[in-house]
Design an enzyme around this catalytic site. Sequence first.
Site, PDB file in Angstrom:
ATOM      1  N   TYR A 128      54.749   0.020 144.036  1.00  0.00           N
ATOM      2  CA  TYR A 128      54.293  -0.577 142.924  1.00  0.00           C
ATOM      3  C   TYR A 128      53.293  -1.934 143.534  1.00  0.00           C
ATOM      4  O   TYR A 128      52.482  -2.257 142.875  1.00  0.00           O
ATOM      5  CB  TYR A 128      55.367  -0.925 141.740  1.00  0.00           C
ATOM      6  CG  TYR A 128      54.701  -1.766 140.770  1.00  0.00           C
ATOM      7  CD1 TYR A 128      54.062  -1.181 139.629  1.00  0.00           C
ATOM      8  CD2 TYR A 128      54.877  -3.171 140.851  1.00  0.00           C
ATOM      9  CE1 TYR A 128      53.798  -2.112 138.612  1.00  0.00           C
ATOM     10  CE2 TYR A 128      54.564  -4.205 139.698  1.00  0.00           C
ATOM     11  CZ  TYR A 128      53.786  -3.451 138.521  1.00  0.00           C
ATOM     12  OH  TYR A 128      53.435  -4.132 137.524  1.00  0.00           O
ATOM     13  N   ARG A 138      53.100  -1.704 122.577  1.00  0.00           N
ATOM     14  CA  ARG A 138      53.497  -2.672 123.522  1.00  0.00           C
ATOM     15  C   ARG A 138      51.988  -3.705 123.826  1.00  0.00           C
ATOM     16  O   ARG A 138      51.166  -3.999 122.796  1.00  0.00           O
ATOM     17  CB  ARG A 138      54.094  -2.406 124.891  1.00  0.00           C
ATOM     18  CG  ARG A 138      55.406  -1.823 124.449  1.00  0.00           C
ATOM     19  CD  ARG A 138      56.100  -1.087 125.604  1.00  0.00           C
ATOM     20  NE  ARG A 138      56.186  -1.796 126.730  1.00  0.00           N
ATOM     21  CZ  ARG A 138      57.598  -2.501 126.904  1.00  0.00           C
ATOM     22  NH1 ARG A 138      58.456  -2.264 126.001  1.00  0.00           N
ATOM     23  NH2 ARG A 138      57.868  -3.170 127.908  1.00  0.00           N
ATOM     24  N   ASP A 160      49.463  -8.036 137.602  1.00  0.00           N
ATOM     25  CA  ASP A 160      50.734  -8.531 137.448  1.00  0.00           C
ATOM     26  C   ASP A 160      50.912  -9.650 138.401  1.00  0.00           C
ATOM     27  O   ASP A 160      50.180  -9.889 139.575  1.00  0.00           O
ATOM     28  CB  ASP A 160      51.640  -7.589 138.154  1.00  0.00           C
ATOM     29  CG  ASP A 160      53.093  -7.460 137.938  1.00  0.00           C
ATOM     30  OD1 ASP A 160      53.404  -8.846 138.481  1.00  0.00           O
ATOM     31  OD2 ASP A 160      53.768  -6.816 137.281  1.00  0.00           O
TER      32      ASP A 160
END
Length: 258
Positions: free
Chosen positions: A159, A16, A145
């Site tokens: 998370y 990935r 993120d």
Amino acid sequence: MNTQAPVMLVTGSAKRIGAAIIRAAHSQGYCVIIHCHHSETAANRLAAQLNDMRDNSAIVIVADLAVVNDDTALNQFVQNIMSAFGQLDVLVHNASRFYPSPLGGINHGQWDELFLTNAKAPLLLSQTLLPYLKHQQGCIISLLDIHAKDKPFTNYTVYNMAKAAHRMMVQSLALELAPDIRVNGVAPGVNILPDPNGDQALDLTQQQEIIDSIPMQRIGKPEDIAHSVLYLIQAHYVTGEIITVDGGRSLTMAGSGF
């Protein structure tokens, strides 16, 4: 073994986005260290492909990042890293666990696992590899993120917290390690869909809803992230910055869900 080529370590890079970063760096002349935990077969396959292109330019190191919890194991891990090519120029923190933790069901195991990969291991690995990076005037790049700042995923509290901690690590270390080592981050949006065989798989309707929410009207590619990583390596007057690579999604996103 010492090398004149720069050396990059990418955690969690068998597949990935991590593999895309490895391939991009290798194409630019880097020797690469492919770290993995469970994906050893994929890591060895990737290394073999790269070594076919350029002999002795890629190596695989298998380790659970929980090695950071044990000084002896961590020192052995670092020794393995440094014995690969004799130097380290770029450290990329890519390894990450990602899954929901709805309130009411949060447990110590989730906390420990999500904080380990997304915050604790990046910090302690950076600390342990610091002398080698400093020797090369190297840099650290973290994969973050877009949800780590102001727009959290609903039901992903642990998370979200861990990635927010990682984001603050980037900014804190950028100050502390300047001018010797630059520290930056890349914040992906939806640059790759969850594994179709994994517990986070999305059906076709969910995938289309995501595409509709992105101004660029498409899912990103791992190569988009790799390109940004290579830019940050070469951007010698940039530190403490986090590049958002999300097709404009964070401009319209309320925060919940995908």
